[in-house]
Design a protein around this motif. Structure first.
Motif, PDB file in Angstrom:
ATOM      1  N   THR A 148       0.645  -1.102  -0.013  1.00  0.00           N
ATOM      2  CA  THR A 148      -0.129  -0.021  -0.130  1.00  0.00           C
ATOM      3  C   THR A 148       0.918   1.310  -0.001  1.00  0.00           C
ATOM      4  O   THR A 148       0.506   2.112  -0.748  1.00  0.00           O
ATOM      5  N   THR A 149       1.638   1.306   0.900  1.00  0.00           N
ATOM      6  CA  THR A 149       2.395   2.576   1.207  1.00  0.00           C
ATOM      7  C   THR A 149       3.198   2.789  -0.174  1.00  0.00           C
ATOM      8  O   THR A 149       3.213   4.090  -0.634  1.00  0.00           O
ATOM      9  N   LEU A 150       3.888   1.871  -0.678  1.00  0.00           N
ATOM     10  CA  LEU A 150       4.778   2.323  -1.899  1.00  0.00           C
ATOM     11  C   LEU A 150       3.793   2.686  -3.174  1.00  0.00           C
ATOM     12  O   LEU A 150       4.220   3.586  -3.864  1.00  0.00           O
ATOM     13  N   THR A 151       2.711   2.000  -3.388  1.00  0.00           N
ATOM     14  CA  THR A 151       1.850   2.357  -4.281  1.00  0.00           C
ATOM     15  C   THR A 151       1.297   3.690  -4.326  1.00  0.00           C
ATOM     16  O   THR A 151       0.938   4.252  -5.141  1.00  0.00           O
ATOM     17  N   LYS A 152       0.785   3.817  -3.038  1.00  0.00           N
ATOM     18  CA  LYS A 152       0.218   5.329  -2.746  1.00  0.00           C
ATOM     19  C   LYS A 152       1.220   6.513  -3.203  1.00  0.00           C
ATOM     20  O   LYS A 152       0.710   7.228  -3.889  1.00  0.00           O
ATOM     21  N   PHE A 153       2.484   6.281  -2.918  1.00  0.00           N
ATOM     22  CA  PHE A 153       3.324   7.268  -3.023  1.00  0.00           C
ATOM     23  C   PHE A 153       3.554   7.301  -4.726  1.00  0.00           C
ATOM     24  O   PHE A 153       3.839   8.532  -5.323  1.00  0.00           O
ATOM     25  N   LEU A 154       3.635   6.175  -5.260  1.00  0.00           N
ATOM     26  CA  LEU A 154       3.977   6.440  -6.759  1.00  0.00           C
ATOM     27  C   LEU A 154       2.590   7.016  -7.357  1.00  0.00           C
ATOM     28  O   LEU A 154       2.738   7.936  -8.352  1.00  0.00           O
ATOM     29  N   ILE A 155       1.510   6.930  -7.159  1.00  0.00           N
ATOM     30  CA  ILE A 155       0.286   7.458  -7.453  1.00  0.00           C
ATOM     31  C   ILE A 155       0.321   8.836  -7.016  1.00  0.00           C
ATOM     32  O   ILE A 155      -0.035   9.643  -8.043  1.00  0.00           O
ATOM     33  N   LEU A 156       0.695   9.279  -6.052  1.00  0.00           N
ATOM     34  CA  LEU A 156       0.925  10.721  -5.631  1.00  0.00           C
ATOM     35  C   LEU A 156       1.890  11.551  -6.674  1.00  0.00           C
ATOM     36  O   LEU A 156       1.813  12.348  -7.187  1.00  0.00           O
ATOM     37  N   LYS A 157       3.085  10.607  -6.842  1.00  0.00           N
ATOM     38  CA  LYS A 157       4.029  11.144  -7.728  1.00  0.00           C
ATOM     39  C   LYS A 157       3.485  11.187  -9.354  1.00  0.00           C
ATOM     40  O   LYS A 157       3.754  12.234  -9.962  1.00  0.00           O
ATOM     41  N   ILE A 158       2.828  10.309  -9.569  1.00  0.00           N
ATOM     42  CA  ILE A 158       2.221  10.329 -10.974  1.00  0.00           C
ATOM     43  C   ILE A 158       1.319  11.593 -11.067  1.00  0.00           C
ATOM     44  O   ILE A 158       1.146  12.435 -12.161  1.00  0.00           O
ATOM     45  N   PHE A 159       0.247  11.799 -10.144  1.00  0.00           N
ATOM     46  CA  PHE A 159      -0.792  12.757 -10.013  1.00  0.00           C
ATOM     47  C   PHE A 159       0.273  14.095 -10.002  1.00  0.00           C
ATOM     48  O   PHE A 159      -0.220  15.151 -10.888  1.00  0.00           O
ATOM     49  N   LYS A 160       1.038  14.408  -9.367  1.00  0.00           N
ATOM     50  CA  LYS A 160       1.903  15.439  -9.250  1.00  0.00           C
ATOM     51  C   LYS A 160       2.477  15.730 -10.633  1.00  0.00           C
ATOM     52  O   LYS A 160       2.657  16.800 -11.117  1.00  0.00           O
ATOM     53  N   GLU A 161       3.090  14.765 -11.396  1.00  0.00           N
ATOM     54  CA  GLU A 161       3.570  15.023 -12.914  1.00  0.00           C
ATOM     55  C   GLU A 161       2.527  15.076 -13.756  1.00  0.00           C
ATOM     56  O   GLU A 161       2.808  16.270 -14.554  1.00  0.00           O
ATOM     57  N   SER A 162       1.357  14.756 -13.461  1.00  0.00           N
ATOM     58  CA  SER A 162       0.309  15.392 -14.407  1.00  0.00           C
ATOM     59  C   SER A 162      -0.178  16.674 -14.237  1.00  0.00           C
ATOM     60  O   SER A 162      -0.566  17.341 -15.176  1.00  0.00           O
ATOM     61  N   MET A 163       0.120  17.404 -13.188  1.00  0.00           N
ATOM     62  CA  MET A 163       0.060  18.757 -12.791  1.00  0.00           C
ATOM     63  C   MET A 163       1.053  19.647 -13.418  1.00  0.00           C
ATOM     64  O   MET A 163       0.815  20.690 -13.679  1.00  0.00           O
ATOM     65  N   ILE A 164       2.340  19.012 -13.627  1.00  0.00           N
ATOM     66  CA  ILE A 164       3.336  19.768 -14.135  1.00  0.00           C
ATOM     67  C   ILE A 164       3.108  19.678 -15.552  1.00  0.00           C
ATOM     68  O   ILE A 164       2.981  20.945 -16.134  1.00  0.00           O
TER      69      ILE A 164
END
Length: 265
Positions: free
Chosen positions: A117-133
């Protein structure tokens, strides 16, 4: 009962990004009651709940989810949502079948990987952040981040087949998540040689002891931040960080966001 087309969800879409390579990132808000019947989605997707929550039913299961919860949906998998809290907010990572074939990642692998859960959650947040860039590099970066899910699954399989002390160590680390245990202390509690932990830890956990503890601390901080009950400085101290700057650096390294940015999502 109906099927939603790609990038379509029952709530209001706040932000949407399609990298044109097989992944769409859709931020969805729920401010009022929506359709609560059975439905499915054309593409497989992972949902991370940022705020609110819902009671979800599938063919053979039901669950109540809230902030920080992760769910995986197979393509065309029927489900329904009831008793949604308002406001609610989700991040949806939608994956097209052709990309899964290219990456040689099955839906079953993704479903299993979210148990890390933790690693996947962080990967999703990084993907989301990248989509905002959303700059010329974002499309490729999102695919690279998504591909790391298969690594999460590999380490999960090793963990499940690990010696008894590995699971005991994991429970111990999660129990003392806001502390900073060293190798000698852990070995003494588990009646192990410190070399045993040092040598095998990366094999079963996919990272170093320090990295794993930082992940646990930041994961716990997510729920504290979304509760809005205490300030960020106090959250950093509660999570065992010696100073605010260390907390901020670690939070950004793990999630892609500064704590203040995450608080405003």
């Amino acid at each position: 009962m109906f099927e939603l087309e790609k990038e379509k969800y029952l709530g209001n879409t706040k932000n949407s990004f399609n990298n044109k390579q097989g992944i769409a990132v859709v931020e969805t808000e729920y401010q009022q009651k929506v359709y609560e019947g059975w439905h499915s989605h054309n593409n497989a997707h992972i949902t991370l709940f940022l705020k609110g929550g819902t009671a979800e039913k599938r063919k053979n299961s039901s669950t109540v989810v809230g902030p920080g919860s992760l769910l995986f949906y197979h393509s065309d998998e029927l489900h329904l949502n009831q008793d949604t809290l308002f406001p609610s907010k989700n991040i949806n990572i939608e994956i097209e079948e052709n990309l899964l074939k290219e990456l040689q990642i099955s839906e079953a692998i993704i479903e299993k990987s979210i148990r890390n859960t933790t690693l996947t959650k962080f990967l999703i947040l990084k993907i989301f952040k990248e989509s905002m860039i959303a700059d010329p590099f974002s499309g490729d970066t999102i695919n690279m981040l998504f591909a790391q899910l298969s690594n999460a699954n590999t380490h999960l399989e090793r963990y499940e087949k690990s010696p008894f002390w590995v699971k005991s160590l994991n429970e111990l680390l999660n129990d003392c998540w806001n502390e900073n245990p060293n190798l000698q202390d852990l070995a003494q509690v588990l009646n192990l040689n410190p070399i045993t932990i040092s040598k095998h830890f990366p094999k079963y956990f996919g990272c170093t002891l320090g990295e794993y503890m930082r992940r646990i601390k930041i994961d716990r901080s997510l729920s504290l931040i979304t509760s809005n009950q205490i300030n960020l400085t106090e959250i950093g101290f509660q999570c065992g960080f010696a100073d605010q700057s260390h907390f901020i650096r670690t939070f950004k390294n793990q999630t892609g966001f500064l704590p203040k940015q995450f608080q405003k999502l």
